[in-house]
Design a protein around this motif. Structure first.
Motif, mmCIF file in Angstrom:
data_model
loop_
_atom_site.group_PDB
_atom_site.id
_atom_site.type_symbol
_atom_site.label_atom_id
_atom_site.label_comp_id
_atom_site.label_asym_id
_atom_site.label_seq_id
_atom_site.Cartn_x
_atom_site.Cartn_y
_atom_site.Cartn_z
ATOM 1 N N LEU A 48 7.922 11.343 2.338
ATOM 2 C CA LEU A 48 6.669 10.753 2.797
ATOM 3 C C LEU A 48 6.250 9.598 1.890
ATOM 4 C CD1 LEU A 48 3.567 12.397 4.261
ATOM 5 C CD2 LEU A 48 3.266 11.028 2.220
ATOM 6 N N HIS A 49 6.362 9.786 0.583
ATOM 7 C CA HIS A 49 5.943 8.749 -0.355
ATOM 8 C C HIS A 49 6.809 7.495 -0.238
ATOM 9 C CE1 HIS A 49 3.715 11.707 -3.261
ATOM 10 N NE2 HIS A 49 3.112 11.550 -2.102
ATOM 11 N N VAL A 50 8.097 7.661 0.039
ATOM 12 C CA VAL A 50 8.964 6.499 0.224
ATOM 13 C C VAL A 50 8.634 5.795 1.536
ATOM 14 C CG1 VAL A 50 11.343 5.744 0.585
ATOM 15 C CG2 VAL A 50 10.826 7.377 -1.234
ATOM 16 N N LEU A 51 8.422 6.565 2.603
ATOM 17 C CA LEU A 51 8.061 5.970 3.890
ATOM 18 C C LEU A 51 6.778 5.154 3.785
ATOM 19 C CD1 LEU A 51 8.734 8.962 6.336
ATOM 20 C CD2 LEU A 51 10.163 6.935 6.014
ATOM 21 N N ALA A 52 5.848 5.641 2.967
ATOM 22 C CA ALA A 52 4.536 4.993 2.835
ATOM 23 C C ALA A 52 4.504 3.889 1.800
ATOM 24 C CB ALA A 52 3.484 6.046 2.498
ATOM 25 N N GLY A 53 5.621 3.639 1.123
ATOM 26 C CA GLY A 53 5.636 2.576 0.119
ATOM 27 C C GLY A 53 4.960 2.946 -1.183
ATOM 28 N N ILE A 54 4.734 4.235 -1.408
ATOM 29 C CA ILE A 54 4.141 4.685 -2.671
ATOM 30 C C ILE A 54 5.210 4.751 -3.755
ATOM 31 C CG2 ILE A 54 2.977 6.610 -3.824
ATOM 32 C CD1 ILE A 54 1.711 7.305 -1.122
ATOM 33 N N VAL A 55 6.391 5.206 -3.361
ATOM 34 C CA VAL A 55 7.535 5.343 -4.266
ATOM 35 C C VAL A 55 8.676 4.490 -3.729
ATOM 36 C CG1 VAL A 55 9.284 6.949 -5.129
ATOM 37 C CG2 VAL A 55 6.891 7.654 -5.042
ATOM 38 N N ALA A 56 9.360 3.777 -4.605
ATOM 39 C CA ALA A 56 10.511 2.969 -4.191
ATOM 40 C C ALA A 56 11.778 3.821 -4.232
ATOM 41 C CB ALA A 56 10.662 1.765 -5.109
ATOM 42 N N PRO A 57 12.613 3.757 -3.201
ATOM 43 C CA PRO A 57 13.867 4.510 -3.227
ATOM 44 C C PRO A 57 14.879 3.843 -4.151
ATOM 45 C CG PRO A 57 13.825 3.133 -1.277
ATOM 46 C CD PRO A 57 12.488 2.939 -1.969
ATOM 47 N N ASP A 58 15.883 4.601 -4.561
ATOM 48 C CA ASP A 58 16.978 4.008 -5.324
ATOM 49 C C ASP A 58 17.901 3.206 -4.412
ATOM 50 O OD1 ASP A 58 16.025 5.233 -7.650
ATOM 51 O OD2 ASP A 58 17.156 7.068 -7.247
ATOM 52 N N ALA A 59 18.002 3.623 -3.154
ATOM 53 C CA ALA A 59 18.802 2.908 -2.162
ATOM 54 C C ALA A 59 18.203 3.185 -0.791
ATOM 55 C CB ALA A 59 20.267 3.360 -2.214
ATOM 56 N N GLY A 60 18.552 2.319 0.165
ATOM 57 C CA GLY A 60 18.039 2.492 1.513
ATOM 58 C C GLY A 60 16.879 1.563 1.804
ATOM 59 N N ALA A 61 16.387 1.629 3.038
ATOM 60 C CA ALA A 61 15.349 0.698 3.465
ATOM 61 C C ALA A 61 14.393 1.369 4.441
ATOM 62 C CB ALA A 61 15.985 -0.530 4.126
ATOM 63 N N VAL A 62 13.146 0.896 4.424
ATOM 64 C CA VAL A 62 12.124 1.316 5.388
ATOM 65 C C VAL A 62 11.536 0.055 5.996
ATOM 66 C CG1 VAL A 62 9.923 2.488 5.755
ATOM 67 C CG2 VAL A 62 11.561 3.409 4.094
ATOM 68 N N ARG A 63 11.481 0.020 7.319
ATOM 69 C CA ARG A 63 10.872 -1.106 8.024
ATOM 70 C C ARG A 63 9.712 -0.601 8.863
ATOM 71 N NH1 ARG A 63 13.986 -5.051 12.271
ATOM 72 N NH2 ARG A 63 13.925 -3.153 13.536
ATOM 73 N N PHE A 64 8.570 -1.245 8.719
ATOM 74 C CA PHE A 64 7.360 -0.920 9.477
ATOM 75 C C PHE A 64 7.119 -2.015 10.493
ATOM 76 C CE2 PHE A 64 2.678 -1.847 9.581
ATOM 77 C CZ PHE A 64 2.322 -0.808 10.437
ATOM 78 N N THR A 65 6.926 -1.622 11.753
ATOM 79 C CA THR A 65 6.616 -2.598 12.799
ATOM 80 C C THR A 65 5.202 -2.338 13.300
ATOM 81 O OG1 THR A 65 8.943 -2.694 13.482
ATOM 82 C CG2 THR A 65 7.308 -3.564 15.010
ATOM 83 N N PRO A 66 4.256 -3.183 12.932
ATOM 84 C CA PRO A 66 2.865 -3.003 13.371
ATOM 85 C C PRO A 66 2.703 -3.358 14.839
ATOM 86 C CG PRO A 66 3.081 -5.033 12.144
ATOM 87 C CD PRO A 66 4.423 -4.364 12.072
ATOM 88 N N ALA A 67 1.509 -3.156 15.351
ATOM 89 C CA ALA A 67 1.233 -3.455 16.755
ATOM 90 C C ALA A 67 1.456 -4.921 17.078
ATOM 91 C CB ALA A 67 -0.194 -3.044 17.100
ATOM 92 N N SER A 68 1.347 -5.787 16.064
ATOM 93 C CA SER A 68 1.583 -7.215 16.274
ATOM 94 C C SER A 68 3.031 -7.515 16.607
ATOM 95 C CB SER A 68 1.182 -7.996 15.028
ATOM 96 O OG SER A 68 2.013 -7.652 13.928
ATOM 97 N N GLY A 69 3.917 -6.549 16.287
ATOM 98 C CA GLY A 69 5.320 -6.701 16.630
ATOM 99 C C GLY A 69 6.150 -7.429 15.610
ATOM 100 N N VAL A 70 5.577 -7.845 14.475
ATOM 101 C CA VAL A 70 6.327 -8.544 13.429
ATOM 102 C C VAL A 70 6.725 -7.536 12.353
ATOM 103 C CG1 VAL A 70 6.279 -10.394 11.727
ATOM 104 C CG2 VAL A 70 5.032 -10.651 13.888
ATOM 105 N N PRO A 71 8.012 -7.172 12.238
ATOM 106 C CA PRO A 71 8.435 -6.136 11.286
ATOM 107 C C PRO A 71 8.151 -6.522 9.837
ATOM 108 C CG PRO A 71 10.160 -6.591 12.902
ATOM 109 C CD PRO A 71 9.140 -7.678 13.045
ATOM 110 N N ILE A 72 7.841 -5.517 9.031
ATOM 111 C CA ILE A 72 7.590 -5.702 7.602
ATOM 112 C C ILE A 72 8.546 -4.817 6.830
ATOM 113 C CG2 ILE A 72 5.897 -5.467 5.744
ATOM 114 C CD1 ILE A 72 3.711 -5.805 7.913
ATOM 115 N N ASP A 73 9.245 -5.398 5.868
ATOM 116 C CA ASP A 73 10.171 -4.648 5.015
ATOM 117 C C ASP A 73 9.365 -3.940 3.930
ATOM 118 O OD1 ASP A 73 12.150 -3.678 3.377
ATOM 119 O OD2 ASP A 73 13.230 -5.573 3.189
#
Length: 231
Positions: A48-73
């Motif tokens: 949960l903390h990695v998904l929310a950007g509270i903790v940084a992972p050692d590897a891997g990626a999470v992308r959030f796509t808001p209602a505006s449709g412009v993805p955020i890394d």
């Protein structure tokens, strides 16, 4: 517009010799309620903390796509980007609420939008509206220690929502509550998130809480081992 609000791939996180996440892939659909279950130490809270950007992972990626449709890394962005996401796009509800005891209930809620630049009067009016919608009208000037556990959690829910957050993360939001109060808090949490078209990701050890969500994934030893859709 994609129906995915979060896309996580290959998430790995180690704490010294302990592997908390071992290559997790997870998608979260817009408007769903997702329960993440697992035993203590399974890696669910780290996820949960990695998904929310509270903790940084050692590897891997999470992308959030808001209602505006412009993805955020989320994982590849700067701390400034992640901080802004947490203030404006994401909302948080924790087991103990993490409310400020020196402030009144309405001040705790209003502070979340004042941090983003809203004036005190407008922030307070907005906070009062959320308190009323969550059954807290008349309790605005009570301090946190003057509220019951369930009332305090509803203040925390209002604080998470008052900014207009699209995605709410809840970590054991009913863990300190009795069964009836737990049900009441989940009613409030679901009404104010998926009931309003928002998305909810909740970490829980409680099967009854998970059953209220539209989908459940189970985590063991840092891996997702099971996923199911609730009836």
């Amino acid at each position: 517009m994609t129906d995915l609000v979060l896309e996580a791939t290959g998430l790995t996180k180690n704490y010294a010799s302990t592997r908390a996440l071992a290559g997790v892939d997870l998608n979260v659909r817009r408007g769903e309620s997702l329960a993440i279950m697992g035993a203590s130490g399974s890696g669910k809270t780290t996820l949960l903390h990695v998904l929310a950007g509270i903790v940084a992972p050692d590897a891997g990626a999470v992308r959030f796509t808001p209602a505006s449709g412009v993805p955020i890394d989320v994982t590849g962005g700067t701390e400034s980007v992640r901080s802004r996401l947490r203030r404006e796009r994401f909302g948080f509800v924790f087991q103990q609420g993490l409310l400020i005891p020196e402030l009144t209930a309405i001040e705790n809620i209003a502070l979340a939008v004042m941090i983003n630049g809203t004036g005190r009067r407008d922030a307070t009016e907005h906070a009062a509206g959320w308190m009323a919608s969550l059954g807290l009208a008349g309790m605005e000037e009570r301090r946190i220690g003057e509220l019951s556990g369930g009332q305090a959690q509803r203040v925390a829910i209002a604080r998470a929502q008052v900014t207009g957050a699209e995605l709410i993360f809840a970590d054991e939001p009913t863990g300190a509550l009795d069964s009836q109060t737990s049900a009441d808090v989940m009613n409030a949490l679901l009404w104010s998130t998926t009931g309003q078209g928002r998305t909810l990701v909740v970490v829980t050890h409680d099967a009854d809480v998970a059953a209220r969500c539209s989908r459940t994934v189970s985590v063991r030893d840092g891996r997702i081992v099971n996923a199911e859709v609730s009836a």
